[in-house]
Design an enzyme around this catalytic site. Structure first.
Site, PDB file in Angstrom:
ATOM      1  N   MET A  96       0.838  -1.197   0.000  1.00 33.96           N
ATOM      2  CA  MET A  96       0.000   0.000   0.000  1.00 33.96           C
ATOM      3  C   MET A  96       0.868   1.240   0.000  1.00 33.96           C
ATOM      4  O   MET A  96       1.748   1.385   0.858  1.00 33.96           O
ATOM      5  CB  MET A  96      -0.894   0.023   1.239  1.00 33.96           C
ATOM      6  CG  MET A  96      -1.909  -1.095   1.293  1.00 33.96           C
ATOM      7  SD  MET A  96      -2.719  -1.141   2.902  1.00 33.96           S
ATOM      8  CE  MET A  96      -1.405  -1.872   3.884  1.00 33.96           C
ATOM      9  N   GLY A 109       0.974   3.864   5.075  1.00 34.44           N
ATOM     10  CA  GLY A 109       1.742   3.034   4.146  1.00 34.44           C
ATOM     11  C   GLY A 109       2.337   1.764   4.720  1.00 34.44           C
ATOM     12  O   GLY A 109       2.976   1.802   5.745  1.00 34.44           O
ATOM     13  N   SER A 110       2.130   0.653   4.048  1.00 35.43           N
ATOM     14  CA  SER A 110       2.690  -0.609   4.524  1.00 35.43           C
ATOM     15  C   SER A 110       2.310  -1.725   3.559  1.00 35.43           C
ATOM     16  O   SER A 110       2.107  -1.483   2.382  1.00 35.43           O
ATOM     17  CB  SER A 110       2.185  -0.916   5.932  1.00 35.43           C
ATOM     18  OG  SER A 110       2.912  -1.992   6.466  1.00 35.43           O
ATOM     19  N   ARG A 111       2.196  -2.968   4.111  1.00 32.88           N
ATOM     20  CA  ARG A 111       1.784  -4.085   3.263  1.00 32.88           C
ATOM     21  C   ARG A 111       1.058  -5.124   4.107  1.00 32.88           C
ATOM     22  O   ARG A 111       1.170  -5.152   5.336  1.00 32.88           O
ATOM     23  CB  ARG A 111       2.971  -4.695   2.542  1.00 32.88           C
ATOM     24  CG  ARG A 111       3.756  -5.681   3.352  1.00 32.88           C
ATOM     25  CD  ARG A 111       4.945  -6.207   2.564  1.00 32.88           C
ATOM     26  NE  ARG A 111       5.122  -7.623   2.738  1.00 32.88           N
ATOM     27  CZ  ARG A 111       6.278  -8.250   2.585  1.00 32.88           C
ATOM     28  NH1 ARG A 111       7.361  -7.570   2.255  1.00 32.88           N
ATOM     29  NH2 ARG A 111       6.374  -9.553   2.746  1.00 32.88           N
ATOM     30  N   ILE A 161       1.699  -5.567   8.174  1.00 30.76           N
ATOM     31  CA  ILE A 161       3.113  -5.272   8.419  1.00 30.76           C
ATOM     32  C   ILE A 161       3.349  -3.777   8.316  1.00 30.76           C
ATOM     33  O   ILE A 161       3.024  -3.153   7.296  1.00 30.76           O
ATOM     34  CB  ILE A 161       4.014  -6.002   7.405  1.00 30.76           C
ATOM     35  CG1 ILE A 161       3.756  -7.513   7.462  1.00 30.76           C
ATOM     36  CG2 ILE A 161       5.485  -5.701   7.673  1.00 30.76           C
ATOM     37  CD1 ILE A 161       4.400  -8.281   6.332  1.00 30.76           C
TER      38      ILE A 161
END
Length: 218
Positions: free
Chosen positions: A97, A185-187, A155
């Site tokens: 993301m 923001g991350s995943r 994460i």
């Protein structure tokens, strides 16, 4: 529509920006400086509120479908050894993301929450190979009779400083419903049984609660 996790931040940001502009208009006589600060304030506030947007998603409930838990781009499709919960090989699909994506996390399948655990950790960039093991993260496993156990992991990344996870062990959840939020923001990694047909490709953009990433076979 905005996510509840953003109300406090949006309110504090609005108060701060209003205060800055009041002070600016009181102390500074140069028009272009005052106007520039106003424009920058509006742009900053719009960026903040777009991050916390929470569009309504009507998930087509299907026990055989595993839907994307978040909006973003598919960056990993591979077989891996999942060592926290399954302790065997699984098929991993990872979605990255960016700050402009919707950051609501949704349940990829419906069923009962079997496992939910938070891990403190580092804030490596989300695409770093070690981020799934060393970064701040949460691991959630949801089980139903058709899909079996599906694990997804929020994460944190270099910008994401807080993960919110609503999943509690024993809770019954609906596919596509709100399961948490990751700020800035991350995943998210999804772990499925080996042999699960994958419905997405690398670098494909997906939408949380809508895009099917895998289908359970008969």
């Amino acid at each position: 529509m905005f996510h509840k996790e953003g109300y406090k931040i949006m309110t504090l940001t609005a108060i701060l920006l209003i205060a800055i502009n009041i002070i600016t208009y009181t102390l500074i006589n140069t028009y272009w400086i005052k106007f520039s600060i106003l424009v920058l304030s509006v742009i900053l506030f719009l960026l903040i509120i777009q991050f916390f947007r929470n569009p309504t998603r009507r998930t087509e409930i299907n026990s055989r479908n595993i839907v994307a838990p978040v909006d973003g781009k598919v960056v990993v499709i591979e077989e891996v050894y999942e060592k926290e919960y399954f302790k065997d090989k699984r098929l991993q699909v990872s979605i990255f993301m960016s700050p402009i994506n919707v950051h609501v996390t949704r349940h990829p399948v419906g069923g009962r929450v079997k496992f939910s655990k938070y891990h403190p950790g580092k804030f490596l960039v989300a695409w770093h190979p070690k981020s799934s093991e060393e970064n701040e993260r949460t691991t959630v496993v949801v089980e139903n009779e058709v899909a079996g156990e599906i694990l997804y992991r929020q994460i944190a990344g270099a910008m994401a400083k807080r993960i919110v996870n609503y999943a509690e062990e024993g809770q019954e959840v609906t596919q596509g419903s709100d399961s948490g939020f990751i700020k800035f923001g991350s995943r998210v990694d999804v772990f499925m049984p080996i042999g699960t047909p994958i419905e997405v490709a690398l670098n494909q953009k997906v939408k949380g609660g809508l895009s099917v990433i895998g289908k359970i076979q008969d």
